[in-house]
Design a protein around this motif. Structure first.
Motif, short mmCIF file in Angstrom:
data_model
loop_
_atom_site.label_atom_id
_atom_site.label_comp_id
_atom_site.label_asym_id
_atom_site.label_seq_id
_atom_site.Cartn_x
_atom_site.Cartn_y
_atom_site.Cartn_z
N ARG A 46 0.86 -1.18 0.00
CA ARG A 46 0.00 0.00 0.00
C ARG A 46 0.90 1.23 0.00
O ARG A 46 1.56 1.53 1.00
CB ARG A 46 -0.84 -0.01 1.28
CG ARG A 46 -1.73 1.16 1.45
CD ARG A 46 -3.11 0.83 1.00
NE ARG A 46 -4.05 1.85 1.40
CZ ARG A 46 -5.37 1.67 1.34
NH1 ARG A 46 -5.84 0.50 0.94
NH2 ARG A 46 -6.18 2.64 1.66
N PRO A 47 0.96 1.92 -1.12
CA PRO A 47 1.86 3.08 -1.17
C PRO A 47 1.43 4.12 -0.14
O PRO A 47 0.25 4.51 -0.10
CB PRO A 47 1.72 3.60 -2.60
CG PRO A 47 0.51 2.95 -3.14
CD PRO A 47 0.22 1.73 -2.36
N ALA A 48 2.33 4.52 0.70
CA ALA A 48 2.02 5.48 1.76
C ALA A 48 1.55 6.80 1.16
O ALA A 48 0.69 7.48 1.73
CB ALA A 48 3.27 5.71 2.60
N ALA A 49 2.07 7.13 -0.03
CA ALA A 49 1.71 8.39 -0.66
C ALA A 49 0.23 8.46 -0.96
O ALA A 49 -0.38 9.53 -0.90
CB ALA A 49 2.51 8.58 -1.95
N LEU A 50 -0.37 7.31 -1.29
CA LEU A 50 -1.78 7.29 -1.65
C LEU A 50 -2.65 7.77 -0.48
O LEU A 50 -3.55 8.58 -0.65
CB LEU A 50 -2.19 5.88 -2.08
CG LEU A 50 -3.62 5.74 -2.59
CD1 LEU A 50 -3.84 6.58 -3.83
CD2 LEU A 50 -3.93 4.28 -2.88
N ASP A 51 -2.36 7.24 0.67
CA ASP A 51 -3.17 7.59 1.82
C ASP A 51 -2.87 8.99 2.33
O ASP A 51 -3.76 9.73 2.72
CB ASP A 51 -2.95 6.59 2.95
CG ASP A 51 -3.61 5.26 2.62
OD1 ASP A 51 -4.73 5.28 2.09
OD2 ASP A 51 -2.98 4.21 2.87
N GLU A 97 -11.97 4.78 -1.31
CA GLU A 97 -12.21 3.62 -2.16
C GLU A 97 -11.97 3.94 -3.63
O GLU A 97 -11.36 3.17 -4.37
CB GLU A 97 -13.63 3.13 -1.94
CG GLU A 97 -13.79 1.68 -2.28
CD GLU A 97 -15.10 1.14 -1.78
OE1 GLU A 97 -16.03 1.95 -1.56
OE2 GLU A 97 -15.19 -0.07 -1.60
N VAL A 98 -12.47 5.09 -4.05
CA VAL A 98 -12.32 5.49 -5.45
C VAL A 98 -10.83 5.70 -5.77
O VAL A 98 -10.34 5.23 -6.80
CB VAL A 98 -13.12 6.78 -5.72
CG1 VAL A 98 -12.89 7.26 -7.14
CG2 VAL A 98 -14.60 6.54 -5.47
N GLU A 99 -10.14 6.39 -4.87
CA GLU A 99 -8.71 6.63 -5.11
C GLU A 99 -7.95 5.31 -5.20
O GLU A 99 -7.11 5.12 -6.08
CB GLU A 99 -8.12 7.47 -3.97
CG GLU A 99 -8.62 8.90 -4.01
CD GLU A 99 -7.69 9.85 -3.26
OE1 GLU A 99 -7.01 9.38 -2.33
OE2 GLU A 99 -7.64 11.05 -3.62
N LEU A 100 -8.30 4.40 -4.31
CA LEU A 100 -7.61 3.12 -4.28
C LEU A 100 -7.84 2.35 -5.57
O LEU A 100 -6.90 1.85 -6.20
CB LEU A 100 -8.09 2.30 -3.07
CG LEU A 100 -7.42 0.96 -2.91
CD1 LEU A 100 -5.94 1.16 -2.59
CD2 LEU A 100 -8.09 0.15 -1.81
#
Lengths: 231, 658
Positions: free
Chosen positions: B520-525, B562-565
């Motif tokens: 899980r890329p930390a940047a995403l969250d 959810e959408v971003e993921l």
């Protein structure tokens, strides 16, 4: 920075006590450093910054409640003279860009050694760059405006020719010493130019000043790239 | 004169002259004064001698009449009168009597001549009549014979026209031939086209033994074989003189003469007709003609029967397949109905009755559109228009079927065109209820959603665990080792050890960081979709050499996690595909922020591929990665479009609401 303070006052924010302690220990060993507070999350860091007004805030990125980048942005909005340094476990470009954009003066990796961290903090205080020249160029390229928009000369107008010259050389990732050599002036004079420029631009670090210059268009990518062949 | 010359040559003429001379001599014998025996004789009879002499003249008259007809009779009568007159006129005591008698003789002579002539003519006429009668009888016989033949031919023809059973045709043919020609034995051979063999098809007047011996022969072999080969009739007066395989048998059977004609149909020999006699016999040309005619008729009959049998076979096959179709149709589990091009239902099966709730009668009086909901009617219309255009042989669709009670059922429908006389005549629809299946699919989708969510949660949890515990502990450990190593009190050899330890701990930390980032890329969250995608793009550019760019249109903002993921995972998957398979040099990601939805477009300049017409078929095409994307987009109520062609690159568009 402050002429009356003998020691550099530092705030350390990390949600992991063990890591926080480790850094505190490293920093406390330095006679001219003083850890004034520790924060376990972003919000606490904000609160303590407002209370204590430290010289430097060391922020971890991944923290509960408020992440380090957001905390950095808010600190810089309120207290542009406080230097924010990000300490992160990740070397993602996006984290680096976001941190610098939020106003961080440096981006340090947690895999760095204690003495490297100490050296970096010192360098930042002296207006030096703490990023590797190649990273500096990458960062500068990332922030350089893609379309040629009219330069906002407002802030640049306040800078002297010498100050602009020093900043232009800084975009190439040169150290204070190299800049001094280039301009045939003393390192101390370079430092004085930077400090003066930082004050005029209401920033606390070289990277902030460069980002402002690139964003506002009075520094250009050509300045950044002109030296890249030498690396 | 030829008549005189002819008369002179006849002995009767000389007898006539002799008679005349003799009688004239007798007539004038009295002049010699010697009465003759004749005079005495007449006197004794009581007749006057003059009369007798004169009566004698009737003899030559009769003879002449017989010999030369009435002309001869009249001539001789005149001569006789001339002979008698001198005595009557010159030298008679009874002159009047003499003249009267002479006249009477003259009259009688004329009458005799005439009557004899009449008699002769009558006889001739009668002879002619008899000849004519005989000829008539002969003609009659011929006519009768011909009539018999014609009747026989007719009989054969009528039997042939009445029946298509070959055996009956052969039987009546052999009977007919035997009756008409009066032969002792008749055989019919038919050529088996497969083996080129003559087979005995029917016979009369031969023993079972002979029939068995002569049941088969090759074309070209023996007399029948020869006829079958040449197609010409063949007559053999004495078969015992012929060298043929059947000779011994034929001898034993007592067969002498044989007449063989070919059975012809459209100029092709299909068999032979063979008649045989126990005595030597010459056949009349009429017999040959009759046999040839019968042979032709049998030939036609054989051909007809073959055609009939073929037709019957085809008809039987047709009947069987029709029955099979009917059974399939009736017993099919899926509902089937047919309607004409105007939409009138013409047939429906039991399953259709079951599915719709209408009775068969009701269905057959309905318009097909009544079975579909309004929006489904448009789908059906499009499908039918496509079929009529000939785009596809059959097509599938999902429509809502309206039952009799007004409820709706979701059905999968397969439609095709039924042709009649090469023209589209009916639409055939096959439908199966997928309401249940759809529910199950919904459940499955829900389950999948849950699983995906749980999986992501789990990944996130592990990534966080790695970050919060492992990495941080390692960071602290590194700091402490480093601190220890930097201490002035530590001897150099220990410092070296500590240095090694620091390197190891640092490596472990980097590994843990990589693992955490992968999960899980930390940047995403922490930073959001766009920076995370930019990070991903720069990584791809760095490692694959594919120049990857992220463009943002509209106002950039944070989207639901959810959408971003999902978008991040889609881009991850798409870029992985591009890297592994597409042989592309550039890839472009555009995120378009619109009110309430985000449209992500991925473009590459790679080799492209042939996407399936229906996206739900992606797994069947082996595109599992894309299938996963499609699934995840659907889970969030979004849509996915894939636009690609071999050699033309690929464009994938995902639209997600938020």
């Amino acid at each position: 920075m402050g002429e009356d303070s003998k020691k550099t006052r530092i705030l350390v924010a990390d949600d992991h006590a063990i890591v926080r302690e480790g850094y505190c220990k490293v920093l406390e060993q330095e006679p001219d450093f003083e850890v004034v507070a520790e924060a376990a999350d972003g919000e606490e860091a904000l609160k303590l910054t407002a209370e204590l007004k430290p010289d430097i805030v060391l922020l971890d990125i991944l923290m509960p409640k408020l992440n380090g980048i957001e905390a950095a942005r808010r600190i810089k909005e309120k207290y542009p003279n406080i230097t924010v340094i990000i300490l992160s476990a990740y070397d993602d470009d996006q984290f680096i860009y976001s941190s610098l954009e939020a106003g961080a003066a440096a981006y340090l990796l947690k895999s760095s050694r204690g003495r490297e961290v100490v050296a970096s903090i010192r360098a930042v205080c002296e207006g030096e760059s703490v990023l590797h020249p190649s990273i500096t160029r990458k960062v500068m390229s990332h922030f350089a405006p893609t379309s040629s928009k009219p330069a906002q000369q407002e802030s640049a107008a306040r800078l002297s020719e010498r100050e602009k010259e020093v900043l232009t050389l800084a975009t190439r990732g040169l150290s204070n010493k190299d800049i001094a050599n280039e301009l045939s002036i003393s390192v101390r004079t370079v430092q004085a130019h930077f400090t003066s420029a930082f004050n005029k631009l209401q920033v606390s670090s070289r990277s902030e000043a460069l980002l402002r210059g690139l964003k506002e268009g009075w520094l250009s990518l050509a300045d950044v790239n002109s030296k890249s062949k030498d690396d | 004169m030829s008549f005189l010359a002819k008369a002179v040559r006849r002995p009767g003429t000389w007898l006539l002259i002799l008679l005349l001379v003799g009688i004239t001599f007798l007539h004038y014998a009295y002049l010699l004064k010697h009465p003759t025996f004749l005079a005495d004789l007449t006197a004794n009879l009581g007749l006057t001698r003059y009369t007798v002499e004169r009566v004698l003249y009737l003899l030559p008259i009769i003879l002449a009449s017989l010999l030369f007809g009435w002309r001869g009779g009249v001539t001789v009568t005149v001569i006789a009168v001339c002979c008698m007159l001198p005595r009557g006129i010159l030298n008679a005591p009874h002159r009047v009597d003499d003249l009267v008698e002479t006249s009477i003789i003259f009259i009688i002579g004329i009458l005799v001549s005439y009557s004899l002539e009449s008699l002769k003519k009558e006889r001739e006429r009668r002879a002619q009549l008899e000849t004519a009668q005989r000829e008539l009888q002969v003609q009659l016989h011929v006519i009768e014979e011909n009539e018999k033949r014609l009747a026989a031919l007719n009989r054969t023809a009528s039997i042939i026209s009445q029946t298509l059973e070959l055996d009956r045709v052969f039987d009546s043919a052999v009977d007919c031939v035997r009756d008409v020609t009066g032969v002792d034995a008749v055989r019919i051979y038919v050529i088996d086209s497969a083996t080129r063999e003559l087979t005995l098809a029917a016979y009369r007047g031969i023993s079972e033994e002979f029939a068995a011996g002569a049941s088969r022969m090759k074309v070209g072999e023996g007399l029948n074989g020869k006829v079958a080969e040449t197609g010409e009739p063949l007559f053999v007066k004495d078969v015992s003189e012929e060298d043929r395989p059947l000779r011994l048998l034929a001898d034993k059977e007592g067969i002498r003469s044989e007449l063989i004609v070919p059975l012809l149909s459209k100029g092709k020999v299909v068999g032979t007709l063979c008649v045989a006699m126990h005595t030597e016999r010459t056949f009349l040309s009429e017999d040959v003609d009759l046999l040839t005619a019968v042979g032709n008729q049998i030939g036609v009959a054989v051909e007809n029967a073959r055609l009939y049998q073929q037709e019957r076979k085809v008809a039987e096959q047709l009947r069987v397949s029709e029955q099979r179709y009917r059974e399939l149709f009736e017993n099919a589990h899926d509902a089937i109905w047919l309607h004409d091009l105007e939409g009138n239902i013409v047939a429906a099966n039991r399953a259709c009755v079951r599915l719709t709730g209408y009775s068969l009668e009701e269905l057959c009086s309905l318009k097909a559109t009544r079975l579909l909901s309004e929006d489904s009617q448009n789908i059906a219309r499009d499908m039918q228009a496509g079929l009529l255009k000939g785009d596809d042989v059959g097509c599938f669709g999902e429509v809502k079927l309206v039952k009799k009670d007004g409820t709706e059922a979701l059905v999968q429908i397969a439609s095709s065109l039924v042709y009649s006389a090469d023209k589209p005549a009916f639409f055939q629809h096959l439908a199966w209820d997928i309401t249940e299946a759809r529910n199950m699919q919904e459940n499955l989708r829900f389950l999948l959603h849950q699983i995906t969510r749980v999986q992501e949660e789990e990944r996130k949890r592990i990534a966080r665990e790695l970050h919060d515990e492992t990495i941080q502990t390692l960071v602290a450990l590194c700091l402490r080792i480093d601190d220890l190593a930097s201490s002035a009190k530590v001897p150099p050899e220990v410092r070296l050890r500590l240095e090694e330890l620091y390197q190891q701990a640092n490596t472990i930390m980097m590994e843990a960081r990589r693992l955490s980032q992968d999960l899980r890329p930390a940047a995403l969250d922490s930073l959001g979709l766009v920076p995370a995608l930019e990070g991903l793009a720069s990584q791809i550019t760095r490692y694959s050499g594919i120049v990857t760019e992220v463009n943002v249109v509209g106002e950039k903002r944070r989207l639901p996690d959810e959408v971003e993921l999902v978008l991040f995972r889609i881009v991850q998957e798409v870029l992985r595909n591009v890297w592994k398979h597409a042989e592309a040099t550039t890839a472009n990601i555009t995120l378009e922020f619109v009110d309430g939805s985000i449209v992500a477009t991925f473009k590459d300049n790679g080799k492209g591929f042939e996407p399936p017409k229906v996206l739900s078929n992606l797994p069947r095409y082996g595109k599992l990665g894309l299938a996963g994307i499609q699934e995840r987009v659907q889970l969030l109520g979004g849509t996915l479009a894939i636009n690609s062609e071999p050699g033309k690159g690929t464009i994938i568009t995902a639209k997600l609401p938020f």
